[in-house]
Write an enzyme that holds these catalytic residues in place. Structure first.
Site, PDB file in Angstrom:
ATOM      1  CB  ALA A 135       1.088  -1.785  11.532  1.00 49.48           C
TER       2      ALA A 135
ATOM      3  CD  GLU B 119      -5.957   3.504   6.764  1.00 47.39           C
ATOM      4  OE1 GLU B 119      -5.986   3.485   8.010  1.00 47.39           O
ATOM      5  OE2 GLU B 119      -5.498   2.562   6.087  1.00 47.39           O
TER       6      GLU B 119
ATOM      7  CD  GLU C  40      -2.935   1.154   2.325  1.00 47.36           C
ATOM      8  OE1 GLU C  40      -3.727   2.089   2.404  1.00 47.36           O
ATOM      9  OE2 GLU C  40      -2.901   0.218   3.142  1.00 47.36           O
TER      10      GLU C  40
ATOM     11  CD  GLU D  29      -2.537  -1.618  10.753  1.00 49.10           C
ATOM     12  OE1 GLU D  29      -3.096  -1.965   9.682  1.00 49.10           O
ATOM     13  OE2 GLU D  29      -2.169  -0.452  10.955  1.00 49.10           O
TER      14      GLU D  29
ATOM     15  CG  HIS E 201      -7.502  -1.547   8.367  1.00 49.39           C
ATOM     16  ND1 HIS E 201      -8.348  -0.683   7.717  1.00 49.39           N
ATOM     17  CD2 HIS E 201      -6.414  -0.813   8.718  1.00 49.39           C
ATOM     18  CE1 HIS E 201      -7.809   0.526   7.686  1.00 49.39           C
ATOM     19  NE2 HIS E 201      -6.643   0.479   8.293  1.00 49.39           N
TER      20      HIS E 201
END
Length: 978
Positions: free
Chosen positions: A354, A412, A213, A390, A393
């Site tokens: 991360a 985000e 990413e 994380e 997500h």
């Protein structure tokens, strides 16, 4: 992804030397707060540096980007196979616009990847099932690719002829692909061992790992490298079994075994469609901490955290954090993990904080590894938050992803909000809210006021890497929080449920999230979408009046959004204004009715009871609200819990009102805010006195207000710590018409010492009372106790008196954990002298083999306000502990230096020149990190003419360099807009 939203003078949490800790990216980041300068080792939410937080609003944001043109030329690529050896065109970087978005002409349904890893070169073979979206045409298929050696291209098993291929430094184009579904095979060669950008496939600590990413996958193979191209991936990895015994990728392990010549293989299959940015691979010498988690439906999930063998003992907290996050997401949002395996890998060289790759999260080591001896409370808090971020997500980012990178905040901002809520539930909600708002104000408000201002959903970009920003992350989280404020927690949960019901497995846009919230609650929120499209921080001015005859209390609200680059005119936003009214005894008044203009509104809750906090919808440029049946003149508590990301002005609030709120407000955020407003007012007045040659003095009422907080045994000790900590130097820079770094620093140091002198007995008691011989525990009460003790110690040491210095030295020598040892070192290091020199030397000798601890040592020296510290920092560039190739070390040393307002902005320009030297050197190695550092220049117009000229000179020097990366070029050129 947790961007390393590191701002040298940021992750707010600021205050004193004390908080060397306190959790950005985002982040999501650990930081060091040294007498007003916060060193984010941020990762936090993702790990990038944001020195721009050191500057205030620029005088002007109009103008044209300077034309430091990048030369369009031809270059020879690395040699390809003989049939494809040729000269390829180097593309000129171009700006990409949201308005130009359109879906791809070709869908990718399945992707099979095979990696043959080797020390000298790596071969990647990809087989892609391609489906044209049109049955009547076959437009060219354009694949992204960077720094790759193309070996072969086949369609349906046949080699593609060179006249059907076009290759540039950025793209591989198939001119006339088939009009029906076909199989595309692409073989490439790459060199991870030479990849210093830490994007794509590279080596860290001798191991192979990836970071894809936003646009790293194109450095692995040619692909439609964009988030709306989603496919099912199967990955085969081959490597030497002795050198790389562990082979990991996304999904479930479906096959593995030995090969000839000492090699072995592993095959991983991810059953869920994902975009290429979520691909991950790790291969190396690693061991794991293992555990299990049983989901609410009874699924047994195997959990593994992989690190080098010696670091396994430091992963216990990360594992506890992961299991807590999994349980919390089930309890709060009903979201269950969907695979049988969840892996985390810690690597020392990582641009971000991360990365949430499906089932294989890759983390910067600093956000996984912790032990009481080597990690601070801030590190423990950051690990908890980023592990949660994380993991969360998996649903908000992976199962539902963003249609294009302009929608980045869709995943985000939402996930930052979720990790904030998680950390709040795991600790103190008021303290967490204060910390998050501090970060927003120091970093994002400054970004909103500068040349890099952009909406939560940007309209354009040159390099997407430059838009992993505090606006997208932190302001994006505030936008999500406003949904919850307006709709209530139950309404927000209904909206989340509908969002997943509609869009699971899809790549969507911000409007889709908005529609789910609106439709689930049948809510009128038409103007709310402006929060996604308008840049700038709204200025909300509120005046009040009480009429004893009518028993009415009136709020007159006026909102204004300042012009930003490309957006000179703004429309009024929907601002949720949370209001409480306190009576003369300091109690909340019950509120049942209010007039919005002449429209009566009921404020009762679901049970018909009056509320104590009203949520008013400020939607017009000017709007008036009148509370009825108010028996006496109240003191208004406005913007409770910071209900909207705005700057609040209250022209008629008095110091007596602020002291009253500080003592009585039931909203702890506003209680803290009262102390901050008084501190800002006092320091700005002292700066003006200093500039006029006057004598500095402190209002005794302010000191007594702090004393009352410090001595209140009923208050949370970490809240007390926040309340007695002064606003940061960078915040004052932002509030001055022409920033004066020297005066700001002088006044803040004066006020710190005045507080320390006046409250010496109370501070000494706080140190004594909060010592503990109990084993280290990262629970909230223990962290709060240490925070108050360390803050008090920092205040006392600021006096630079023998008794105070000896007290700090004694705390340093007897500390049993890194939190207290490093806090004592920070306290000692405030003042130049033998004690400082000896303590720094001793600390390094003790911890020189612990690289994460050494980074703290580097940051502490870099942020020092010692005159001409730039030379000390320049010498540290050659210290064995520093490596410019490692982002964490760069953020610690160079980011730390940017946290010193007086030294970065030295009158002779030495700070600017030093920073430019480092940026240009770093740009050749790691453009992402270099661009984060160059943002420290972006607010140069905030200062006096002399400093402006010196900063501009260095910016122009950077922007004119031939071969400058797109990352740095974009920031430097936009910063030069006049």
């Amino acid at each position: 992804m947790m961007a390393n939203l590191i701002a040298p003078c940021q992750r707010p949490r600021l205050g004193l030397a004390l908080a060397i800790s306190s959790r950005l990216c985002y982040s999501r980041t650990s930081h060091v707060c040294v007498m007003g300068k916060t060193l984010s080792s941020l990762q936090d939410r993702r790990g990038l540096a944001y020195p721009s937080t050191l500057f205030g609003p620029s005088k002007s944001s109009k103008g044209v980007v300077p034309k430091f043109a990048k030369v369009k030329c031809k270059i020879a690529t690395q040699p390809m196979s003989t049939a494809m050896d040729e000269i390829v065109t180097k593309d000129t970087p171009k700006e990409i616009f949201l308005k130009d978005y359109k879906p791809t002409d070709y869908a990718f349904e399945r992707v099979e990847l095979k990696f043959v890893l080797d020390e000298d070169r790596t071969i990647v073979k990809s087989i892609i099932n391609v489906v044209p979206r049109s049955e009547t045409s076959n437009p060219p298929l354009v694949l992204d690719g960077r720094d790759l050696k193309l070996l072969s291209v086949k369609i349906n098993g046949e080699v593609v002829k060179s006249n059907n291929l076009s290759l540039t430094s950025r793209h591989l184009t198939l001119s006339t692909p088939p009009s029906s579904p076909f199989t595309l095979e692409v073989d490439t060669e790459l060199h991870p061992e030479k990849n210093l950008s830490l994007e794509g496939l590279y080596k860290s600590g001798g191991n192979f790992c990836t970071q894809c990413e936003a646009e790293g996958f194109r450095k692995i193979t040619f692909f439609q490298d964009r988030p709306d191209v989603m496919a099912i991936f199967t990955t085969t990895i081959e490597a030497d079994k002795t050198k790389y015994p562990v082979l990991l990728s996304n999904g479930n392990l479906i096959d593995h075994g030995d090969l000839e010549d000492g090699k072995h293989f592993a095959v991983w299959e991810d059953p869920f469609k994902k975009p290429s940015y979520l691909f991950a691979l790790v291969a190396g010498q690693l061991e794991s901490r293992e555990d299990t988690f049983t989901t609410c439906s009874g699924r047994l999930v195997h959990l593994r955290i992989w690190t080098p063998a010696q670091d396994i003992p430091k992963t216990a907290h990360a594992m506890r954090s992961l299991k807590s996050a999994m349980k919390w997401d089930e309890d709060v949002f009903g979201l269950e993990y969907d695979l049988d395996l969840f892996n985390i890998v810690a690597v020392p060289d990582f641009n971000m904080g991360a990365m949430e790759n499906k089932s294989l999260n890759i983390f910067n080591s600093k956000l996984v590894l912790a032990s009481p001896e080597t990690a601070t409370d801030a590190d423990y808090s950051s690990i908890l938050g980023v592990i949660g971020h994380e993991y969360f997500h998996n649903w908000t980012g992976n199962r539902v992803t963003c249609r294009n990178w302009f929608q980045l905040s869709l995943k985000e901002g939402l996930t930052v909000f979720r990790d904030q809520e998680f950390s709040s539930d795991m600790g103190s909600r008021p303290v967490k809210r204060i910390s998050d708002v501090l970060r927003l104000r120091l970093s994002q408000f400054a970004e909103d006021a500068g040349p890099m201002a952009h909406p939560v959903r940007p309209h354009s970009y040159i390099k997407m890497d430059n838009f992993y920003t505090v606006t997208v992350y932190e302001k994006g989280a505030e936008v999500v929080r406003m949904y919850q404020t307006l709709l209530g927690k139950q309404g927000f949960r209904k909206g989340m449920d509908l969002y997943f019901e509609r869009h699971d497995g899809q790549a969507v846009a911000c409007e889709d999230f908005f529609a789910a919230m609106r439709d689930a609650n049948e809510a009128d929120m038409s103007s709310f979408l402006l929060w996604y499209s308008q840049a700038g921080t709204p200025l909300l001015t509120v005046t009040t009046a009480y009429n004893p005859d009518t028993r009415c209390f009136t709020l007159k609200c006026r909102q204004e959004i300042p012009p930003t680059p490309g957006q000179p005119l703004k429309e009024p936003m929907l601002i949720p204004l949370a209001v409480g009214l306190l009576n003369s005894k300091g109690h909340d008044m019950p509120l049942s009715d209010v007039l919005d203009g002449e429209l009566p509104l009921s404020l009762t809750d679901a049970s018909g009871q009056a509320v104590t906090t009203a949520i008013l919808r400020v939607e017009k440029a000017e709007q008036e609200f009148t509370f009825v049946n108010i028996p006496e003149k109240p003191v208004a508590s406005l913007l409770r819990n910071f209900s909207a990301p705005v700057r609040l002005l209250q022209p008629d609030i008095t110091d007596d009102d602020l002291l009253f709120l500080l003592a009585h407000d039931s909203d702890e955020f506003n209680r803290w805010e009262a102390a901050q407003i008084m501190g800002r007012k006092l320091m700005l007045n002292l700066i003006e006195q200093l500039q006029q040659g006057g004598k500095l003095s402190v209002d005794s009422a302010y000191i007594e207000g702090l004393r009352s907080i410090l001595c209140d045994p009923l208050l949370d000790k970490e809240f007390v710590t926040k309340a007695i900590t002064l606003p940061a130097e960078s915040e004052l820079v932002d509030l001055m018409t022409v920033a004066d770094p020297d005066a700001i620093h002088t006044v803040r140091r004066f006020l710190i010492r005045a507080i320390a002198s006046s409250l010496r007995k109370e501070l000494e008691y706080a140190v004594e009372e909060n010592r503990s011989l109990e084993p280290y525990d990262p629970n909230h009460s223990s962290m709060a106790r240490r925070a108050l003790k360390n803050t008090a110690l920092a205040y006392l040491a600021s006096l630079d008196q023998p008794e105070a210095t000896e007290l700090a030295l004694q705390e340093y020598r007897t500390a049993t954990n890194m939190t207290e040892q490093f806090a004592a070192l920070v306290a000692i290091a405030q003042n130049p002298g033998e004690a400082r020199t000896s303590a720094l030397s001793d600390f390094y000798e003790q911890w020189k083999h612990e690289f994460l601890v050494v980074n703290k040592w580097l940051a502490l020296q870099a942020v020092s306000d010692i005159p001409n510290n730039v030379e000390n920092v320049r010498q540290l560039l050659d210290h064995p502990a520093f490596d410019i190739r490692n982002p964490n070390k760069v953020y610690a040393l160079i980011g730390g230096f940017c946290g010193s307002v007086v030294n970065l902005h030295a009158k002779d320009g030495s700070g600017y020149k030093f920073l430019a030297d480092v940026v240009l050197k770093l740009d050749k190695l790691n453009p992402q990190v270099a661009s984060r550092l160059v943002t420290a220049f972006s607010r140069w117009r905030r200062f006096d003419d002399g400093r402006q000229a010196l900063a501009k000179e260095q910016l122009e020097r950077i922007a004119k360099v031939e071969g400058l990366s797109d990352n740095v070029y974009e920031i430097a050129s936009k910063s030069l807009v006049s």
